[in-house]
Write an enzyme that holds these catalytic residues in place. Structure first.
Site, mmCIF file in Angstrom:
data_model
loop_
_atom_site.group_PDB
_atom_site.id
_atom_site.type_symbol
_atom_site.label_atom_id
_atom_site.label_comp_id
_atom_site.label_asym_id
_atom_site.label_seq_id
_atom_site.Cartn_x
_atom_site.Cartn_y
_atom_site.Cartn_z
ATOM 1 N N HIS A 1 17.930 -18.366 -4.019
ATOM 2 C CA HIS A 1 18.344 -17.222 -4.856
ATOM 3 C C HIS A 1 17.605 -17.225 -6.202
ATOM 4 O O HIS A 1 18.093 -16.676 -7.189
ATOM 5 C CB HIS A 1 19.854 -17.220 -5.100
ATOM 6 C CG HIS A 1 20.676 -17.316 -3.868
ATOM 7 N ND1 HIS A 1 20.918 -16.250 -3.041
ATOM 8 C CD2 HIS A 1 21.294 -18.387 -3.294
ATOM 9 C CE1 HIS A 1 21.667 -16.636 -2.019
ATOM 10 N NE2 HIS A 1 21.901 -17.926 -2.137
ATOM 11 N N SER B 1 -7.667 -11.035 -21.028
ATOM 12 C CA SER B 1 -7.278 -9.691 -21.445
ATOM 13 C C SER B 1 -8.326 -9.130 -22.397
ATOM 14 O O SER B 1 -8.861 -9.848 -23.242
ATOM 15 C CB SER B 1 -5.914 -9.745 -22.141
ATOM 16 O OG SER B 1 -5.668 -8.548 -22.846
ATOM 17 N N LYS C 1 -4.837 -14.706 -23.535
ATOM 18 C CA LYS C 1 -4.301 -14.602 -22.182
ATOM 19 C C LYS C 1 -5.245 -15.126 -21.101
ATOM 20 O O LYS C 1 -6.467 -15.002 -21.208
ATOM 21 C CB LYS C 1 -3.933 -13.151 -21.862
ATOM 22 C CG LYS C 1 -2.762 -12.611 -22.677
ATOM 23 C CD LYS C 1 -2.248 -11.316 -22.089
ATOM 24 C CE LYS C 1 -1.583 -11.586 -20.749
ATOM 25 N NZ LYS C 1 -1.221 -10.330 -20.069
ATOM 26 N N GLN D 1 -9.622 7.199 17.678
ATOM 27 C CA GLN D 1 -10.760 6.965 16.789
ATOM 28 C C GLN D 1 -10.292 6.546 15.406
ATOM 29 O O GLN D 1 -10.938 5.728 14.733
ATOM 30 C CB GLN D 1 -11.619 8.229 16.712
ATOM 31 C CG GLN D 1 -12.821 8.122 15.798
ATOM 32 C CD GLN D 1 -13.699 9.363 15.894
ATOM 33 O OE1 GLN D 1 -14.269 9.646 16.961
ATOM 34 N NE2 GLN D 1 -13.797 10.125 14.821
#
Length: 504
Positions: A194, A315, A321, A360
């Site tokens: 979970h 980035s 980043k 096709q």
């Protein structure tokens, strides 16, 4: 000269514009003609069309349609046609220098299609090009066959090759996962249910879960290959060939297991394409799950894995980043595979027997699936080998959050307390820990014994990290010894596939 005599002379000396044009008076609408052509994409069936044509040539030679001399001329002519892409590649390379695989492939495709603007499909193209090589003899090749059985054969050959390439890629990726698992054999991570921390597991155990998925994928592709490896040649357009052909000649030449048994089914069957597409979509789901977990684990919030820079980008706006491009694209490719499989199933579901030109449309779906799988499996093995786990962070996460609660309940159960009651007692201990801000192993024995007299000093040894992992000492469990055995077994199975071929 009468019109009848003129028509007879033309049919004996030159090739008609279309393979079917004899019945028609009017030419095709130009826009419709270009719109309905399949050659711009089915040109890539050239090696399969040539292979099937060689096999058919041998079959009709055995039936007396081709003389030995004609067969000896026909086969090299077909081989010369098969070399067209290589010839174009050499020309392009000589003109523009070295180019990458994708660019070269696109340029070759464009050159081949442009070189034969009159070719309706791959079958027509081969006939036109073979005529350049061997003259009017090329027109004999279509004796005893139909384009319906040709495309059914070509697509089986294409799918068979695509399955072989996919299985080899899967074996390589599975081996990369095993190598990574061996390098992290004794490192622990939190396992999730979970998306909540559940129990500690070995990193190797987590990686082997994906190896198990890939082994099932391998079995699906292998089963699909065995199921589709039957030869349709000799099925004619719908009712079977009009010649008494020995169909086994072509089947053996093309390494098919056996012959198809019903001509109507043989020309209209695309189950083998569906099998391939559905196996590919399931593989795509597995790839996507792997990619999703790594994308999560690479975030600062998890901090479990360091993605290799060689497979990441930055980035354009935020200098700090490192974006997980490979995992995001891999996750996205699964949607493409699912879409192609769904489109193919939708295409086939309403078709009456036997062949319909709707089929096709299915070719492009299969080509895209094969290309998508080839691309994914070209990068996943090396990406996997370069993954680096932050094992200390993972272990710290595995040691917090009461992930040893199951081991604690097992300890009480082993002491004689019924498991349902033991579960309740450890739940109370967790609540006590939450109230005191302590993990289970930091609670005092005095406090624990207020919950149950079954607690003693042995409880603390039973809930250490390694004890928590090793209490799952059952086949398929995460205990250290079990994972070592599972690793060795998986290596052996994959080695057997590599040595013997994925299809035995």
């Amino acid at each position: 000269m009468t019109n009848k005599k003129a028509a007879t002379l033309m049919s004996n000396t030159q090739q008609p514009a279309k393979m079917w044009s004899g019945r028609f008076r009017e030419p095709l609408d130009r826009t419709f003609e270009q719109w309905q052509r399949s050659f711009p994409f089915d040109w890539r069936l050239l090696p399969h069309e040539v292979a099937a044509s060689k096999a058919h040539a041998q079959a009709i030679a055995a039936a007396g349609i081709l003389t030995p001399d004609e067969l000896a001329k026909m086969l090299p002519g077909l081989e010369a046609v098969a070399q067209r892409p290589l010839n174009w590649a050499h020309r392009i390379s000589a003109t523009s220098g070295q180019v990458d695989y994708e660019t070269s492939n696109q340029q070759v495709a464009a050159a081949i299609v442009a070189s034969a603007p009159q070719a309706e499909d791959i079958h027509h193209y081969v006939e036109l090009e073979l005529t350049k090589e061997v003259g009017a003899l090329a027109l004999k090749l279509h004796t005893g066959r139909s384009r319906n059985e040709q495309i059914a054969t070509d697509m089986r050959l294409f799918v068979r090759d695509a399955i072989d390439a996919t299985t080899q890629g899967l074996i390589e990726w599975a081996n990369a996962l095993i190598t990574l698992a061996e390098a992290n054999a004794n490192h622990v991570m939190p396992g999730y249910t979970h998306l909540q921390r559940a129990e500690p597991v070995l990193i190797a155990h987590w990686l082997l879960a994906y190896v198990s998925m890939l082994e099932r994928d391998l079995s699906r592709f292998t089963d699909a290959r065995a199921r589709m490896n039957f030869c349709p040649l000799g099925s004619g357009a719908i009712a079977g060939a009009t010649l008494t052909l020995d169909r086994t000649i072509a089947a053996k030449a093309l390494e098919f297991t056996a012959l198809t048994t019903n001509s109507m089914d043989a020309t209209s069957d695309r189950d083998f394409m569906l099998d391939f597409a559905q196996a590919a979509s399931t593989l795509g789901l597995h790839i996507s799950r792997f990619a999703e977990e790594l994308t999560l684990y690479a975030t600062a919030e998890f901090g479990f894995v360091d993605l290799p820079e060689a497979f990441s980008t930055g980035s354009s706006a935020m200098p700090q980043k490192k974006n997980p491009d490979l995992t995001e694209l891999a996750r996205g490719k699964s949607a493409r595979l699912l879409g192609s499989a769904t489109a193919l199933a939708t295409l086939i579901k309403g078709l009456p027997l036997a062949y319909n030109k709707d089929l096709q449309e299915g070719q492009e779906q299969i080509f895209d699936i094969a290309d998508t799988l080839r691309g994914l499996l070209s990068v996943l093995p090396n990406f996997t080998r370069k993954l680096t786990f932050k094992s200390e962070r993972m272990q710290t996460s595995a040691e917090s959050g009461y992930l040893n609660a199951m081991a604690g309940a097992t300890y009480l159960s082993n002491k004689g307390l019924p498991f349902r009651k033991a579960h309740e007692v450890i739940g109370n201990a967790v609540r006590m820990g939450l109230d005191q801000g302590k993990e289970l192993n930091a609670l005092s024995l005095v406090d624990l014994r207020t919950l149950s007299d079954f607690f003693d000093e042995g409880f603390y040894a039973a809930i250490t990290l390694i004890a928590t992992v090793d209490c799952h000492n059952v086949t398929g469990g995460t205990a250290t010894a079990q994972v070592a055995t599972a690793l060795a077994a998986a290596k052996h199975r994959l080695a057997s596939l590599t040595a013997g071929g994925a299809h035995g």
